[in-house]
Design a protein around this motif. Structure first.
Motif, mmCIF file in Angstrom:
data_model
loop_
_atom_site.group_PDB
_atom_site.id
_atom_site.type_symbol
_atom_site.label_atom_id
_atom_site.label_comp_id
_atom_site.label_asym_id
_atom_site.label_seq_id
_atom_site.Cartn_x
_atom_site.Cartn_y
_atom_site.Cartn_z
ATOM 1 N N LEU A 117 41.801 13.685 45.879
ATOM 2 C CA LEU A 117 40.527 12.972 45.840
ATOM 3 C C LEU A 117 39.396 13.848 46.381
ATOM 4 C CD1 LEU A 117 39.054 10.329 45.236
ATOM 5 C CD2 LEU A 117 39.610 9.558 47.547
ATOM 6 N N ARG A 118 39.641 14.582 47.469
ATOM 7 C CA ARG A 118 38.613 15.486 48.010
ATOM 8 C C ARG A 118 38.293 16.598 47.018
ATOM 9 N NH1 ARG A 118 41.472 14.834 53.044
ATOM 10 N NH2 ARG A 118 42.609 16.773 52.619
ATOM 11 N N LEU A 119 39.342 17.108 46.352
ATOM 12 C CA LEU A 119 39.120 18.160 45.362
ATOM 13 C C LEU A 119 38.293 17.634 44.189
ATOM 14 C CD1 LEU A 119 39.675 21.010 44.322
ATOM 15 C CD2 LEU A 119 41.822 20.151 43.340
ATOM 16 N N ALA A 120 38.593 16.417 43.727
ATOM 17 C CA ALA A 120 37.829 15.836 42.618
ATOM 18 C C ALA A 120 36.374 15.633 43.015
ATOM 19 C CB ALA A 120 38.465 14.512 42.198
ATOM 20 N N ARG A 121 36.139 15.164 44.244
ATOM 21 C CA ARG A 121 34.756 14.974 44.701
ATOM 22 C C ARG A 121 34.025 16.298 44.782
ATOM 23 N NH1 ARG A 121 35.930 10.602 49.589
ATOM 24 N NH2 ARG A 121 36.110 8.760 48.254
ATOM 25 N N GLN B 111 30.658 17.310 42.718
ATOM 26 C CA GLN B 111 29.438 17.780 43.373
ATOM 27 C C GLN B 111 29.024 19.157 42.903
ATOM 28 O OE1 GLN B 111 30.250 17.488 47.553
ATOM 29 N NE2 GLN B 111 30.112 15.251 47.606
ATOM 30 N N ALA B 112 30.053 20.017 42.655
ATOM 31 C CA ALA B 112 29.742 21.372 42.177
ATOM 32 C C ALA B 112 29.165 21.327 40.769
ATOM 33 C CB ALA B 112 31.000 22.240 42.211
#
Length: 246
Positions: free
Chosen positions: A235-239, A243-244
């Motif tokens: 989930l952190r990677l997807a966020r 954002q990128a």
């Protein structure tokens, strides 16, 4: 003074002398609860899948099992398992007989909860998974089961707390759980009212926090909060990727 004197007379059991017995009984109760719930959940899931099968010869035994054990009292199952089966040469220890009785009884109810949860998943989920190239096993394990788990959680939580309380019926086979210890204390002290009031308070002190923790878990899962570390990392990677990209 005349009002408080009867209340003072209610609490004359030397509880310090029985604290160890009550602690052992509580641990035994929790052991019965956890072992029985795990077994009932596994058997209930198998029964639910059998009832959802399109083949009648697979579906019929599971339906028969569910209807029988839903309409037979738990106490009767305990008596048959512990007192009845030895007459045909099948003997179980007290712990095994108690766990087996609870598993057989609660598996019937959990199977209904699981069946309703799995059947409640929209067929489009299954079709979408197949369109992505997932097999039947992966579709069930990664798509259907997680969603069904959320739907089944409220009823499953209720069954867990109910099972914990139902371990008190194992007093009939002297299972050394909390209610059995209470019966022994009451027979030694002749203070039945006080003893059973305290035991009822102990059951409440265990069941209420458990039910509140399960309610918190249910709300957390329904809110979409990931529980596993792997899902949190993804989930952190997807966020971060979103954002990128923005």
């Amino acid at each position: 003074m005349s009002f408080w004197q009867p209340l003072a007379q209610l609490f004359q059991v030397p509880w310090g002398d029985y604290a160890g017995n009550l602690g052992e009984g509580l641990l035994r109760t929790l052991a019965y609860t956890l072992a029985s719930f795990i077994g009932a959940a596994i058997l209930g899931l198998v029964l639910a899948l059998m009832r959802l099968n399109r083949v009648r010869i697979v579906r019929l035994p599971a339906t028969l099992y569910t209807e029988v054990f839903k309409n037979v009292p738990l106490l009767a199952i305990i008596f048959v398992t512990y007192f009845g089966l030895p007459s045909v040469g099948i003997r179980f220890s007290v712990f095994v007989a108690g766990v087996l009785s609870l598993v057989l009884f609660y598996a019937a109810y959990l199977s209904e909860i699981f069946r309703a949860a799995i059947a409640g998943i929209h067929p489009g989920q299954n079709e979408a998974a197949h369109a992505l190239g997932l097999g039947r096993v992966k579709t069930f394990g990664h798509v259907i089961l997680p969603q069904a788990f959320r739907l089944a959680l409220p009823g499953t939580n209720t069954m867990f707390v109910d099972l914990l309380k139902s371990t008190s019926l194992l007093v009939t086979i002297s299972a050394a759980e909390l209610m059995t210890r209470a019966q022994l204390i009451a027979s030694e002290t002749f203070r039945s009212l006080e003893v059973y009031l305290v035991i009822a308070a102990l059951y409440f002190a265990v069941c209420y926090p458990v039910s509140q923790c399960l309610l918190w878990l249910e709300r957390t899962i329904h809110a979409g909060v990931p529980l596993s570390l792997g899902r949190r990392r993804r989930l952190r990677l997807a966020r971060a990727l979103i954002q990128a990209g923005s």
